[in-house]
Motif scaffolding. Structure first.
Motif, PDB file in Angstrom:
ATOM      1  N   PRO A  57     126.915   5.362  18.080  1.00  0.00           N
ATOM      2  CA  PRO A  57     125.553   5.149  18.617  1.00  0.00           C
ATOM      3  C   PRO A  57     125.007   6.402  18.921  1.00  0.00           C
ATOM      4  O   PRO A  57     125.479   7.394  19.022  1.00  0.00           O
ATOM      5  CB  PRO A  57     126.099   4.264  20.057  1.00  0.00           C
ATOM      6  CG  PRO A  57     127.282   4.910  20.494  1.00  0.00           C
ATOM      7  CD  PRO A  57     127.983   5.052  18.937  1.00  0.00           C
ATOM      8  N   GLY A  58     123.717   6.324  19.038  1.00  0.00           N
ATOM      9  CA  GLY A  58     122.831   7.437  19.397  1.00  0.00           C
ATOM     10  C   GLY A  58     122.284   8.121  18.103  1.00  0.00           C
ATOM     11  O   GLY A  58     122.388   7.867  17.125  1.00  0.00           O
ATOM     12  N   GLY A  59     121.480   9.180  18.555  1.00  0.00           N
ATOM     13  CA  GLY A  59     120.834  10.013  17.293  1.00  0.00           C
ATOM     14  C   GLY A  59     119.897   9.286  16.702  1.00  0.00           C
ATOM     15  O   GLY A  59     119.059   8.483  17.327  1.00  0.00           O
ATOM     16  N   LEU A  60     119.635   9.543  15.294  1.00  0.00           N
ATOM     17  CA  LEU A  60     118.671   8.676  14.330  1.00  0.00           C
ATOM     18  C   LEU A  60     119.374   7.635  13.792  1.00  0.00           C
ATOM     19  O   LEU A  60     118.994   7.089  12.759  1.00  0.00           O
ATOM     20  CB  LEU A  60     117.990   9.690  13.546  1.00  0.00           C
ATOM     21  CG  LEU A  60     117.391  10.860  14.173  1.00  0.00           C
ATOM     22  CD1 LEU A  60     116.753  11.921  13.144  1.00  0.00           C
ATOM     23  CD2 LEU A  60     116.229  10.592  15.075  1.00  0.00           C
ATOM     24  N   GLY A  61     120.651   7.224  14.286  1.00  0.00           N
ATOM     25  CA  GLY A  61     121.252   6.112  13.753  1.00  0.00           C
ATOM     26  C   GLY A  61     122.191   6.445  12.484  1.00  0.00           C
ATOM     27  O   GLY A  61     122.825   5.468  11.559  1.00  0.00           O
ATOM     28  N   GLY A  62     122.500   7.943  12.249  1.00  0.00           N
ATOM     29  CA  GLY A  62     123.317   8.327  11.232  1.00  0.00           C
ATOM     30  C   GLY A  62     124.876   8.304  11.400  1.00  0.00           C
ATOM     31  O   GLY A  62     125.675   8.586  10.602  1.00  0.00           O
ATOM     32  N   GLY A  63     125.236   7.986  12.561  1.00  0.00           N
ATOM     33  CA  GLY A  63     126.551   8.123  12.964  1.00  0.00           C
ATOM     34  C   GLY A  63     127.314   9.551  12.585  1.00  0.00           C
ATOM     35  O   GLY A  63     126.613  10.476  12.865  1.00  0.00           O
ATOM     36  N   GLY A  64     128.402   9.416  12.284  1.00  0.00           N
ATOM     37  CA  GLY A  64     129.386  10.547  11.921  1.00  0.00           C
ATOM     38  C   GLY A  64     128.602  11.538  10.959  1.00  0.00           C
ATOM     39  O   GLY A  64     128.847  12.782  11.030  1.00  0.00           O
ATOM     40  N   ARG A  65     127.970  11.070  10.055  1.00  0.00           N
ATOM     41  CA  ARG A  65     127.340  11.839   9.153  1.00  0.00           C
ATOM     42  C   ARG A  65     126.155  12.468   9.716  1.00  0.00           C
ATOM     43  O   ARG A  65     126.135  13.943   9.621  1.00  0.00           O
ATOM     44  CB  ARG A  65     126.602  11.039   7.997  1.00  0.00           C
ATOM     45  CG  ARG A  65     125.835  11.921   7.046  1.00  0.00           C
ATOM     46  CD  ARG A  65     125.264  10.720   5.886  1.00  0.00           C
ATOM     47  NE  ARG A  65     124.606   9.526   6.411  1.00  0.00           N
ATOM     48  CZ  ARG A  65     123.448   9.555   6.669  1.00  0.00           C
ATOM     49  NH1 ARG A  65     122.674  10.741   6.687  1.00  0.00           N
ATOM     50  NH2 ARG A  65     122.752   8.424   7.185  1.00  0.00           N
ATOM     51  N   GLU A  66     125.684  12.106  10.783  1.00  0.00           N
ATOM     52  CA  GLU A  66     124.409  12.969  11.462  1.00  0.00           C
ATOM     53  C   GLU A  66     125.125  13.997  12.221  1.00  0.00           C
ATOM     54  O   GLU A  66     124.375  15.103  12.384  1.00  0.00           O
ATOM     55  CB  GLU A  66     123.864  11.782  12.198  1.00  0.00           C
ATOM     56  CG  GLU A  66     122.541  12.539  12.816  1.00  0.00           C
ATOM     57  CD  GLU A  66     121.618  11.500  13.809  1.00  0.00           C
ATOM     58  OE1 GLU A  66     120.851  11.942  14.563  1.00  0.00           O
ATOM     59  OE2 GLU A  66     121.938  10.209  13.730  1.00  0.00           O
ATOM     60  N   VAL A  67     126.147  13.593  12.858  1.00  0.00           N
ATOM     61  CA  VAL A  67     126.836  14.588  13.743  1.00  0.00           C
ATOM     62  C   VAL A  67     127.193  16.031  12.883  1.00  0.00           C
ATOM     63  O   VAL A  67     127.007  16.865  13.285  1.00  0.00           O
ATOM     64  CB  VAL A  67     127.889  13.964  14.299  1.00  0.00           C
ATOM     65  CG1 VAL A  67     129.133  15.023  14.996  1.00  0.00           C
ATOM     66  CG2 VAL A  67     127.836  13.122  15.276  1.00  0.00           C
ATOM     67  N   ILE A  68     127.777  15.778  11.613  1.00  0.00           N
ATOM     68  CA  ILE A  68     128.107  16.753  10.590  1.00  0.00           C
ATOM     69  C   ILE A  68     126.745  17.384  10.171  1.00  0.00           C
ATOM     70  O   ILE A  68     126.897  18.657  10.633  1.00  0.00           O
ATOM     71  CB  ILE A  68     128.794  16.291   9.566  1.00  0.00           C
ATOM     72  CG1 ILE A  68     129.965  15.658   9.735  1.00  0.00           C
ATOM     73  CG2 ILE A  68     129.149  17.498   8.751  1.00  0.00           C
ATOM     74  CD1 ILE A  68     130.883  15.046   8.657  1.00  0.00           C
ATOM     75  N   THR A  69     125.755  16.764   9.908  1.00  0.00           N
ATOM     76  CA  THR A  69     124.362  17.271   9.593  1.00  0.00           C
ATOM     77  C   THR A  69     123.969  18.253  10.591  1.00  0.00           C
ATOM     78  O   THR A  69     123.360  19.353  10.342  1.00  0.00           O
ATOM     79  CB  THR A  69     123.522  16.397   9.008  1.00  0.00           C
ATOM     80  OG1 THR A  69     123.907  15.667   8.048  1.00  0.00           O
ATOM     81  CG2 THR A  69     122.029  17.057   8.735  1.00  0.00           C
ATOM     82  N   LYS A  70     123.989  17.628  12.016  1.00  0.00           N
ATOM     83  CA  LYS A  70     123.403  18.475  12.935  1.00  0.00           C
ATOM     84  C   LYS A  70     124.287  19.799  13.474  1.00  0.00           C
ATOM     85  O   LYS A  70     123.694  20.868  14.091  1.00  0.00           O
ATOM     86  CB  LYS A  70     122.929  17.616  14.304  1.00  0.00           C
ATOM     87  CG  LYS A  70     121.910  16.549  13.922  1.00  0.00           C
ATOM     88  CD  LYS A  70     121.616  15.901  15.041  1.00  0.00           C
ATOM     89  CE  LYS A  70     120.491  14.829  14.874  1.00  0.00           C
ATOM     90  NZ  LYS A  70     120.090  14.101  15.885  1.00  0.00           N
TER      91      LYS A  70
END
Length: 222
Positions: free
Chosen positions: A65-78
């Motif tokens: 949950p959280g962020g822009l809804g991208g999950g684990g992929r979003e964590v890596i990107t950020k």
């Protein structure tokens, strides 16, 4: 300390999963080589903790949950600025091709399912920290399908360097099997597997399992 009095390597890890009970159980199952220096349950918390702790490896759930809804992929990107020193190993209940491919495209070094044991996860963390790409065996095909290049010409002399047994070991290792899994599959000892892997890397002039996987994938030998 081992019997020779040499300190065993400890890999600094951050655990990211939105289920507190799972994080607690996972930390209890990881062996003494793993030093959990932080944990998080959301995208935003994960990005913050990873930036603060600068771990060697992040054990990362795919769906968060959280962020822009991208999950684990979003964590890596950020966390992209840290990819040179921090590796991401996806750990999920999902074995869907789209989930596997999404996090690998983002920069993860591997993907394993939550069905594996604490000992196997610990081994996977060490391998990723050492630069290997690690996948649960049945997931490796998704990655090869998504990232494989067009079939390359196979130089006969390259394959001729390998014995039949070395070729079998090479294929299993390139698919993401652990030494223990290869030994079980081929009914040989782990020590024999190690010997064959060393011989394969030497004969093909490769330096790591990651290079071996790439070499085999490019030649469609899997």
């Amino acid at each position: 300390m081992n019997e020779a009095g040499t300190a065993l390597r400890s890999v600094r890890v951050v655990v990211v999963d939105d289920h507190t009970i799972f994080r607690s159980g996972l930390k209890a199952d990881l062996d003494s080589r793993i030093d959990v220096v932080g944990e998080a349950g959301t995208v935003d918390d994960a990005v913050r903790v990873i930036a603060e702790q600068r771990p060697e490896v992040v054990l990362l759930d795919v769906h968060l949950p959280g962020g822009l809804g991208g999950g684990g992929r979003e964590v890596i990107t950020k966390s992209a600025p840290l990819l040179g020193t921090t590796s991401f190993l996806a750990l999920s209940v999902s074995d869907a091709a789209e989930d596997v491919v999404a996090v690998i495209r983002a920069g993860a070094r591997g993907y394993v399912t939550k069905t594996i044991s604490g000992a196997e996860i610990s081994d996977a963390v060490i391998r990723v920290a050492d630069g290997d790409a690690v996948f649960s065996p049945r997931l490796a095909g998704f990655v090869l399908d998504a990232f494989g290049t067009s079939p390359a010409e196979i130089a006969d002399d390259e394959l001729d360097r390998l014995s039949a047994r070395e070729l079998e070991v090479m294929r299993l290792i390139a698919r993401g099997y652990s030494y223990k899994e290869v030994a079980k599959e081929l009914f040989i000892s782990i020590k024999t597997v190690e010997t064959h892997v060393s011989a394969v890397l030497r004969k093909l002039q490769l330096s790591s399992r990651h290079e071996l996987t790439k070499w085999a994938a490019e030649r469609r030998l899997l």
